[in-house]
Design a protein around this motif. Sequence first.
Motif, PDB file in Angstrom:
ATOM      1  N   MET A 174       0.804  -1.195   0.074  1.00 53.79           N
ATOM      2  CA  MET A 174      -0.044   0.021  -0.017  1.00 53.79           C
ATOM      3  C   MET A 174       0.965   1.135  -0.128  1.00 53.79           C
ATOM      4  SD  MET A 174      -2.976   1.035   2.789  1.00 53.79           S
ATOM      5  CE  MET A 174      -3.550  -0.540   3.011  1.00 53.79           C
ATOM      6  N   ASN A 175       0.657   2.058  -0.937  1.00 51.47           N
ATOM      7  CA  ASN A 175       1.600   3.264  -1.014  1.00 51.47           C
ATOM      8  C   ASN A 175       1.002   4.431  -0.166  1.00 51.47           C
ATOM      9  OD1 ASN A 175      -0.744   4.341  -2.163  1.00 51.47           O
ATOM     10  ND2 ASN A 175       0.343   4.005  -4.548  1.00 51.47           N
ATOM     11  N   GLU A 176       1.666   5.461   0.020  1.00 51.11           N
ATOM     12  CA  GLU A 176       1.363   6.752   0.680  1.00 51.11           C
ATOM     13  C   GLU A 176      -0.037   7.353   0.391  1.00 51.11           C
ATOM     14  OE1 GLU A 176       2.872   7.935   3.626  1.00 51.11           O
ATOM     15  OE2 GLU A 176       4.197   6.050   3.659  1.00 51.11           O
ATOM     16  N   ALA A 177      -0.293   7.657  -0.890  1.00 53.08           N
ATOM     17  CA  ALA A 177      -1.345   8.098  -1.100  1.00 53.08           C
ATOM     18  C   ALA A 177      -2.633   7.145  -0.729  1.00 53.08           C
ATOM     19  CB  ALA A 177      -1.557   8.309  -2.792  1.00 53.08           C
ATOM     20  N   GLU A 178      -2.487   5.939  -0.687  1.00 46.85           N
ATOM     21  CA  GLU A 178      -3.745   5.256  -0.359  1.00 46.85           C
ATOM     22  C   GLU A 178      -4.101   5.268   1.185  1.00 46.85           C
ATOM     23  OE1 GLU A 178      -3.295   1.133  -1.651  1.00 46.85           O
ATOM     24  OE2 GLU A 178      -3.421   1.747  -3.506  1.00 46.85           O
ATOM     25  N   LYS A 179      -2.839   5.407   1.737  1.00 47.78           N
ATOM     26  CA  LYS A 179      -2.621   5.531   3.296  1.00 47.78           C
ATOM     27  C   LYS A 179      -3.512   6.733   3.813  1.00 47.78           C
ATOM     28  CE  LYS A 179       1.025   2.501   4.613  1.00 47.78           C
ATOM     29  NZ  LYS A 179       2.658   2.712   5.120  1.00 47.78           N
ATOM     30  N   LYS A 180      -3.147   7.939   3.173  1.00 46.53           N
ATOM     31  CA  LYS A 180      -3.748   9.327   3.575  1.00 46.53           C
ATOM     32  C   LYS A 180      -5.246   9.172   3.098  1.00 46.53           C
ATOM     33  CE  LYS A 180       0.138  12.300   2.934  1.00 46.53           C
ATOM     34  NZ  LYS A 180       0.768  13.264   2.033  1.00 46.53           N
ATOM     35  N   LEU A 181      -5.441   8.607   2.090  1.00 48.22           N
ATOM     36  CA  LEU A 181      -6.900   8.470   1.717  1.00 48.22           C
ATOM     37  C   LEU A 181      -7.767   7.632   2.773  1.00 48.22           C
ATOM     38  CD1 LEU A 181      -9.065   9.520  -0.449  1.00 48.22           C
ATOM     39  CD2 LEU A 181      -8.540   7.239  -1.476  1.00 48.22           C
ATOM     40  N   ARG A 182      -7.311   6.607   3.203  1.00 46.40           N
ATOM     41  CA  ARG A 182      -7.924   5.846   4.175  1.00 46.40           C
ATOM     42  C   ARG A 182      -8.012   6.841   5.398  1.00 46.40           C
ATOM     43  NH1 ARG A 182      -6.582  -0.379   4.260  1.00 46.40           N
ATOM     44  NH2 ARG A 182      -7.549  -0.820   2.245  1.00 46.40           N
ATOM     45  N   ARG A 239      -7.969   9.923   5.780  1.00 55.02           N
ATOM     46  CA  ARG A 239      -8.876  10.986   5.710  1.00 55.02           C
ATOM     47  C   ARG A 239     -10.337  10.684   5.800  1.00 55.02           C
ATOM     48  NH1 ARG A 239     -10.316  14.221   0.325  1.00 55.02           N
ATOM     49  NH2 ARG A 239     -11.268  15.968   1.206  1.00 55.02           N
ATOM     50  N   ARG A 240     -10.625   9.328   4.879  1.00 58.03           N
ATOM     51  CA  ARG A 240     -11.986   8.783   4.937  1.00 58.03           C
ATOM     52  C   ARG A 240     -12.436   8.497   6.464  1.00 58.03           C
ATOM     53  NH1 ARG A 240     -11.549   4.788  -0.289  1.00 58.03           N
ATOM     54  NH2 ARG A 240     -11.967   6.513  -1.888  1.00 58.03           N
ATOM     55  N   ARG A 241     -11.560   7.999   7.147  1.00 61.66           N
ATOM     56  CA  ARG A 241     -11.894   7.466   8.713  1.00 61.66           C
ATOM     57  C   ARG A 241     -12.153   8.904   9.238  1.00 61.66           C
ATOM     58  NH1 ARG A 241      -7.160   4.933  10.278  1.00 61.66           N
ATOM     59  NH2 ARG A 241      -6.523   6.882  11.553  1.00 61.66           N
ATOM     60  N   HIS A 242     -11.477  10.074   9.210  1.00 63.12           N
ATOM     61  CA  HIS A 242     -11.686  11.011   9.930  1.00 63.12           C
ATOM     62  C   HIS A 242     -12.948  11.556   9.537  1.00 63.12           C
ATOM     63  CE1 HIS A 242      -6.996  11.725  10.777  1.00 63.12           C
ATOM     64  NE2 HIS A 242      -7.773  11.078  11.758  1.00 63.12           N
ATOM     65  N   ILE A 243     -13.195  11.637   8.058  1.00 63.27           N
ATOM     66  CA  ILE A 243     -14.419  12.212   7.700  1.00 63.27           C
ATOM     67  C   ILE A 243     -15.505  11.358   8.624  1.00 63.27           C
ATOM     68  CG2 ILE A 243     -16.229  12.462   5.767  1.00 63.27           C
ATOM     69  CD1 ILE A 243     -13.527  13.264   4.251  1.00 63.27           C
ATOM     70  N   LYS A 244     -15.577   9.916   8.363  1.00 61.06           N
ATOM     71  CA  LYS A 244     -16.601   9.252   9.022  1.00 61.06           C
ATOM     72  C   LYS A 244     -16.744   9.634  10.660  1.00 61.06           C
ATOM     73  CE  LYS A 244     -18.109   4.714   9.771  1.00 61.06           C
ATOM     74  NZ  LYS A 244     -17.842   3.143   9.984  1.00 61.06           N
ATOM     75  N   GLN A 245     -15.901   9.741  11.270  1.00 59.35           N
ATOM     76  CA  GLN A 245     -15.669   9.972  12.797  1.00 59.35           C
ATOM     77  C   GLN A 245     -16.586  11.421  13.109  1.00 59.35           C
ATOM     78  OE1 GLN A 245     -11.667   9.723  13.974  1.00 59.35           O
ATOM     79  NE2 GLN A 245     -11.824   7.506  14.535  1.00 59.35           N
ATOM     80  N   GLU A 246     -16.053  12.416  12.018  1.00 57.31           N
ATOM     81  CA  GLU A 246     -16.669  13.690  12.396  1.00 57.31           C
ATOM     82  C   GLU A 246     -18.133  13.824  11.898  1.00 57.31           C
ATOM     83  OE1 GLU A 246     -13.790  16.007   9.833  1.00 57.31           O
ATOM     84  OE2 GLU A 246     -12.637  15.959  11.084  1.00 57.31           O
TER      85      GLU A 246
END
Length: 66
Positions: A1-9, A11-18
């Motif tokens: 898994m590259n850095e872009a996918e890690k950042k995207l995951r 970000r999605r986790r933070h958006i879901k929590q918010e």
Amino acid sequence: MNEAEKKLRKRRRHIKQETDINRKHADMMKTESIARDERSHIQVKSEVMGNRQIDYKSHMKWLSAH
């Protein structure tokens, strides 16, 4: 898994929590608003009924309805 996918995951986790937090806050505000309205109605009713000089019951049928 590259850095872009890690950042995207991440970000999605933070958006879901918010989103969950915002939903809980909206529910809490709605519940508080309903409770505040009920307390206000009780306060008005007690102030009107507490006035012994004027018979409000004959003019305001909603006082005895609730």
